[in-house]
Write a protein that holds these residues in place. Structure first.
Motif, mmCIF file in Angstrom:
data_model
loop_
_atom_site.group_PDB
_atom_site.id
_atom_site.type_symbol
_atom_site.label_atom_id
_atom_site.label_comp_id
_atom_site.label_asym_id
_atom_site.label_seq_id
_atom_site.Cartn_x
_atom_site.Cartn_y
_atom_site.Cartn_z
ATOM 1 N N CYS A 76 4.574 5.966 4.489
ATOM 2 C CA CYS A 76 3.299 5.261 4.550
ATOM 3 C C CYS A 76 2.261 5.956 3.669
ATOM 4 O O CYS A 76 2.076 7.169 3.759
ATOM 5 C CB CYS A 76 2.813 5.207 5.994
ATOM 6 S SG CYS A 76 1.169 4.494 6.153
ATOM 7 N N SER A 78 -0.880 5.582 3.817
ATOM 8 C CA SER A 78 -2.119 5.868 4.533
ATOM 9 C C SER A 78 -1.983 7.067 5.466
ATOM 10 O O SER A 78 -2.842 7.934 5.488
ATOM 11 C CB SER A 78 -2.563 4.648 5.340
ATOM 12 O OG SER A 78 -2.852 3.590 4.472
ATOM 13 N N CYS A 79 -0.900 7.131 6.248
ATOM 14 C CA CYS A 79 -0.797 8.191 7.249
ATOM 15 C C CYS A 79 0.377 9.133 6.996
ATOM 16 O O CYS A 79 0.502 10.153 7.653
ATOM 17 C CB CYS A 79 -0.709 7.584 8.648
ATOM 18 S SG CYS A 79 0.852 6.789 8.998
ATOM 19 N N CYS A 97 2.990 1.758 6.970
ATOM 20 C CA CYS A 97 3.714 1.547 8.213
ATOM 21 C C CYS A 97 3.049 0.396 8.978
ATOM 22 O O CYS A 97 1.937 -0.014 8.636
ATOM 23 C CB CYS A 97 3.734 2.831 9.050
ATOM 24 S SG CYS A 97 2.135 3.300 9.725
ATOM 25 N N CYS A 100 -0.627 1.045 10.250
ATOM 26 C CA CYS A 100 -1.689 1.043 9.228
ATOM 27 C C CYS A 100 -1.881 -0.349 8.657
ATOM 28 O O CYS A 100 -3.012 -0.766 8.404
ATOM 29 C CB CYS A 100 -1.361 2.022 8.114
ATOM 30 S SG CYS A 100 -1.403 3.728 8.681
HETATM 31 ZN ZN LIG Z 1 0.712 4.563 8.421
#
Ligand SMILES: [Zn+2]
Length: 105
Positions: A76, A78-79, A97, A100
């Motif tokens: 992912c 973002s995270c 994911c 997100c």
């Molecule tokens: Zn994520």
């Protein structure tokens, strides 16, 4: 089952072939001056919209292939969590994911 690089490359080839096809369709630009009842113009605009979608898909696939090569695929953006393989099977170009992606939407 994980998405393979071959699978992404195959999808990219398919998308490129489709783009070729749409581009040929778009070469025959209809005369928009004919007014109402010009279905050729409608088909042409559909093809134009389709080309945009395919171009976007090609971008996404190229990005996915680049990530695959650099080892970032399935992570992912973002995270940093692993993206569920089941999600990748459905959307091989997913960059986030489920959690997100849901936050953004
Ligand atoms: Zn994520």
């Amino acid at each position: 089952m994980n998405v393979s690089l071959q699978q992404l490359e195959q999808e990219l080839r398919d998308a490129e072939a489709e783009l070729d096809q749409v581009n040929r369709q778009l070469e025959e630009k209809p005369d928009f001056g004919l007014g109402a009842g010009n279905t050729g113009g409608f088909t042409w605009e559909m093809a134009l919209a389709r080309r945009e979608r395919i171009e976007q898909r090609i971008d996404e696939l190229q990005e996915a292939i680049a990530r695959y090569t650099s080892g970032d695929y399935g992570v992912c953006q973002s995270c940093g969590a692993r993206i569920d393989p089941e999600r990748l099977e459905i959307i091989p170009t997913a960059t986030e994911c489920m959690d997100c992606a849901r936050k953004v939407a």
